[in-house]
Motif scaffolding. Structure first.
Motif, PDB file in Angstrom:
ATOM      1  N   ALA A   1      84.653 -67.849 -31.520  1.00  0.00           N
ATOM      2  CA  ALA A   1      84.448 -68.985 -32.428  1.00  0.00           C
ATOM      3  C   ALA A   1      85.726 -69.423 -33.130  1.00  0.00           C
ATOM      4  O   ALA A   1      85.851 -70.589 -33.527  1.00  0.00           O
ATOM      5  CB  ALA A   1      83.395 -68.608 -33.478  1.00  0.00           C
ATOM      6  N   LYS A   2      86.665 -68.502 -33.279  1.00  0.00           N
ATOM      7  CA  LYS A   2      87.806 -68.755 -34.177  1.00  0.00           C
ATOM      8  C   LYS A   2      88.589 -70.028 -33.838  1.00  0.00           C
ATOM      9  O   LYS A   2      88.873 -70.844 -34.729  1.00  0.00           O
ATOM     10  CB  LYS A   2      88.746 -67.545 -34.177  1.00  0.00           C
ATOM     11  CG  LYS A   2      89.862 -67.695 -35.206  1.00  0.00           C
ATOM     12  CD  LYS A   2      90.668 -66.431 -35.346  1.00  0.00           C
ATOM     13  CE  LYS A   2      91.801 -66.506 -36.342  1.00  0.00           C
ATOM     14  NZ  LYS A   2      92.209 -67.770 -36.887  1.00  0.00           N
ATOM     15  N   ALA A   3      88.906 -70.228 -32.569  1.00  0.00           N
ATOM     16  CA  ALA A   3      89.736 -71.379 -32.197  1.00  0.00           C
ATOM     17  C   ALA A   3      89.032 -72.695 -32.533  1.00  0.00           C
ATOM     18  O   ALA A   3      89.657 -73.647 -33.004  1.00  0.00           O
ATOM     19  CB  ALA A   3      90.065 -71.318 -30.711  1.00  0.00           C
ATOM     20  N   TYR A   4      87.734 -72.755 -32.301  1.00  0.00           N
ATOM     21  CA  TYR A   4      86.979 -73.978 -32.623  1.00  0.00           C
ATOM     22  C   TYR A   4      87.023 -74.259 -34.121  1.00  0.00           C
ATOM     23  O   TYR A   4      87.272 -75.381 -34.551  1.00  0.00           O
ATOM     24  CB  TYR A   4      85.506 -73.838 -32.207  1.00  0.00           C
ATOM     25  CG  TYR A   4      85.296 -73.704 -30.718  1.00  0.00           C
ATOM     26  CD1 TYR A   4      85.283 -74.826 -29.895  1.00  0.00           C
ATOM     27  CD2 TYR A   4      85.097 -72.456 -30.137  1.00  0.00           C
ATOM     28  CE1 TYR A   4      85.080 -74.714 -28.529  1.00  0.00           C
ATOM     29  CE2 TYR A   4      84.896 -72.328 -28.765  1.00  0.00           C
ATOM     30  CZ  TYR A   4      84.888 -73.463 -27.973  1.00  0.00           C
ATOM     31  OH  TYR A   4      84.692 -73.342 -26.619  1.00  0.00           O
TER      32      TYR A   4
ATOM     33  N   ALA B   1      81.902 -62.843 -38.756  1.00  0.00           N
ATOM     34  CA  ALA B   1      82.150 -62.322 -37.403  1.00  0.00           C
ATOM     35  C   ALA B   1      83.645 -62.342 -37.080  1.00  0.00           C
ATOM     36  O   ALA B   1      84.170 -61.422 -36.451  1.00  0.00           O
ATOM     37  CB  ALA B   1      81.369 -63.142 -36.375  1.00  0.00           C
ATOM     38  N   ILE B   2      84.342 -63.382 -37.544  1.00  0.00           N
ATOM     39  CA  ILE B   2      85.788 -63.457 -37.315  1.00  0.00           C
ATOM     40  C   ILE B   2      86.483 -62.317 -38.063  1.00  0.00           C
ATOM     41  O   ILE B   2      87.331 -61.615 -37.518  1.00  0.00           O
ATOM     42  CB  ILE B   2      86.347 -64.825 -37.787  1.00  0.00           C
ATOM     43  CG1 ILE B   2      85.843 -65.941 -36.871  1.00  0.00           C
ATOM     44  CG2 ILE B   2      87.873 -64.797 -37.842  1.00  0.00           C
ATOM     45  CD1 ILE B   2      86.194 -67.339 -37.324  1.00  0.00           C
TER      46      ILE B   2
ATOM     47  N   ASP C   1      77.102 -75.056 -28.821  1.00  0.00           N
ATOM     48  CA  ASP C   1      75.690 -74.975 -29.203  1.00  0.00           C
ATOM     49  C   ASP C   1      75.057 -73.634 -28.854  1.00  0.00           C
ATOM     50  O   ASP C   1      74.339 -73.041 -29.664  1.00  0.00           O
ATOM     51  CB  ASP C   1      74.898 -76.092 -28.493  1.00  0.00           C
ATOM     52  CG  ASP C   1      75.195 -77.476 -29.073  1.00  0.00           C
ATOM     53  OD1 ASP C   1      75.603 -77.551 -30.245  1.00  0.00           O
ATOM     54  OD2 ASP C   1      75.008 -78.468 -28.342  1.00  0.00           O
ATOM     55  N   SER C   2      75.305 -73.149 -27.622  1.00  0.00           N
ATOM     56  CA  SER C   2      74.624 -71.932 -27.164  1.00  0.00           C
ATOM     57  C   SER C   2      74.917 -70.761 -28.106  1.00  0.00           C
ATOM     58  O   SER C   2      74.035 -69.940 -28.379  1.00  0.00           O
ATOM     59  CB  SER C   2      75.054 -71.594 -25.742  1.00  0.00           C
ATOM     60  OG  SER C   2      76.459 -71.451 -25.712  1.00  0.00           O
ATOM     61  N   VAL C   3      76.149 -70.689 -28.612  1.00  0.00           N
ATOM     62  CA  VAL C   3      76.536 -69.573 -29.490  1.00  0.00           C
ATOM     63  C   VAL C   3      75.750 -69.624 -30.802  1.00  0.00           C
ATOM     64  O   VAL C   3      75.129 -68.638 -31.215  1.00  0.00           O
ATOM     65  CB  VAL C   3      78.059 -69.617 -29.782  1.00  0.00           C
ATOM     66  CG1 VAL C   3      78.457 -68.548 -30.797  1.00  0.00           C
ATOM     67  CG2 VAL C   3      78.859 -69.473 -28.492  1.00  0.00           C
TER      68      VAL C   3
ATOM     69  N   PRO D   1      82.988 -59.999 -30.740  1.00  0.00           N
ATOM     70  CA  PRO D   1      83.182 -60.954 -29.637  1.00  0.00           C
ATOM     71  C   PRO D   1      82.813 -62.389 -30.034  1.00  0.00           C
ATOM     72  O   PRO D   1      83.516 -63.340 -29.694  1.00  0.00           O
ATOM     73  CB  PRO D   1      82.252 -60.416 -28.536  1.00  0.00           C
ATOM     74  CG  PRO D   1      82.098 -58.963 -28.839  1.00  0.00           C
ATOM     75  CD  PRO D   1      82.174 -58.822 -30.332  1.00  0.00           C
ATOM     76  N   THR D   2      81.715 -62.547 -30.775  1.00  0.00           N
ATOM     77  CA  THR D   2      81.327 -63.888 -31.228  1.00  0.00           C
ATOM     78  C   THR D   2      82.418 -64.487 -32.115  1.00  0.00           C
ATOM     79  O   THR D   2      82.780 -65.661 -31.973  1.00  0.00           O
ATOM     80  CB  THR D   2      80.008 -63.825 -32.041  1.00  0.00           C
ATOM     81  OG1 THR D   2      79.006 -63.256 -31.207  1.00  0.00           O
ATOM     82  CG2 THR D   2      79.574 -65.203 -32.494  1.00  0.00           C
TER      83      THR D   2
END
Ligand code: AP5
Ligand code: MG
Ligand code: ZN
Length: 207
Positions: free
Chosen positions: A49-52, A38-39, A61-63, A44-45
């Motif tokens: 997510a990238k920074a985490y 996805a990155i 969790d929700s993602v 959008p996901t």
């Protein structure tokens, strides 16, 4: 059979998942691979997510719960699947229990010192999920399975590896007791050779 692979970063979840899934003819569902794709695609996901991931933190969790719920609804999961790297928190495990029935949880156990060495030498294929270590590549930079160029993951830098290990011990290791209490857990020694580890997993799965 619906299987979970649990274990710290570098334990060999991805390495063994590829082999076990080929053997059993079931899909490998790696939330890490899905997020990295996805990155790469800039969805959008992926952007969220990238920074985490770059910090070595868990994505919210929700993602990941939504990603897995959608993925398990695909037809190829009807006859079984292997979850590699999910769940990683008690909240994820509880959510999973509401939409999936898990048959076996394989905990791949390895000491932290070994993990740092494995991760710093790791090379991966983003096309087919193949995983290698520089010590087995003889200088090659191509995937043996599909020929794509191998890459080093951004989160395999030493500082990030250490924070991933901390996050594992704080947030994911509690799942060992969670699944033990539910009678689903088996443990394999992930410091064995890749072949011996594979054999140990298959014997636990009765496959
Ligand atoms: P993810 O991609 O899942 O990374 P991880 O759990 O940190 O695990 P790794 O992929 O690093 O290790 P592995 O156990 O698969 O080891 P491998 O087989 O490659 O997650 C990445 C990030 O995405 C997370 O940090 C988080 O931000 C996010 N994320 C993903 N899922 C999430 C979730 N559910 N919730 C929230 N966030 C999530 O092997 C490692 C190396 O060792 C390789 O070089 C391999 O060749 C070598 N090796 C393997 N086995 C052996 C052996 N037996 N002997 C010698 N060498 C070996
Ligand atoms: Mg992996
Ligand atoms: Zn490949």
């Amino acid at each position: 059979m619906n299987i979970i692979f649990l274990g710290p970063p570098g334990a060999g979840k991805g390495t063994q998942a590829v082999r076990v899934c080929e053997w059993l003819g079931i899909p490998q569902i790696s939330t890490g691979d899905i997020l990295r794709r996805a990155i790469k695609e800039g969805t959008p996901t992926g952007l969220a997510a990238k920074a985490y991931i770059d910090r070595g933190d868990l994505v919210p969790d929700s993602v990941v719960i939504d990603i897995v719920r959608e993925r398990l609804a695909q037809p190829d999961c009807k006859s079984g699947y292997l979850l590699d790297g999910f769940p990683r928190t008690v909240a994820q495990a509880e959510a999973l229990a509401s939409f999936a029935k898990i048959d076996k949880v394989v905990d791949i156990d390895v000491d932290d010192q070994v993990l740092v060495d494995r991760l710093s030498g790791r090379r991966v294929c983003l096309t087919c999920g193949g995983t290698y270590h520089t010590s087995q590549l003889n200088g090659s930079t191509r995937c043996e399975r599909c020929g794509a160029e191998l890459i080093q993951r951004d989160d395999d830098k030493p500082e990030t590896v250490l924070s991933r290990l901390k996050v594992y011990h704080a947030q994911t290791a509690p799942l060992i007791d969670f699944y033990k209490e539910r009678g689903l857990l088996v443990t394999v020694d992930g410091s064995l050779s890749m072949d011996d580890c594979f054999a140990a997993i298959l014997s636990h799965l009765g496959a």
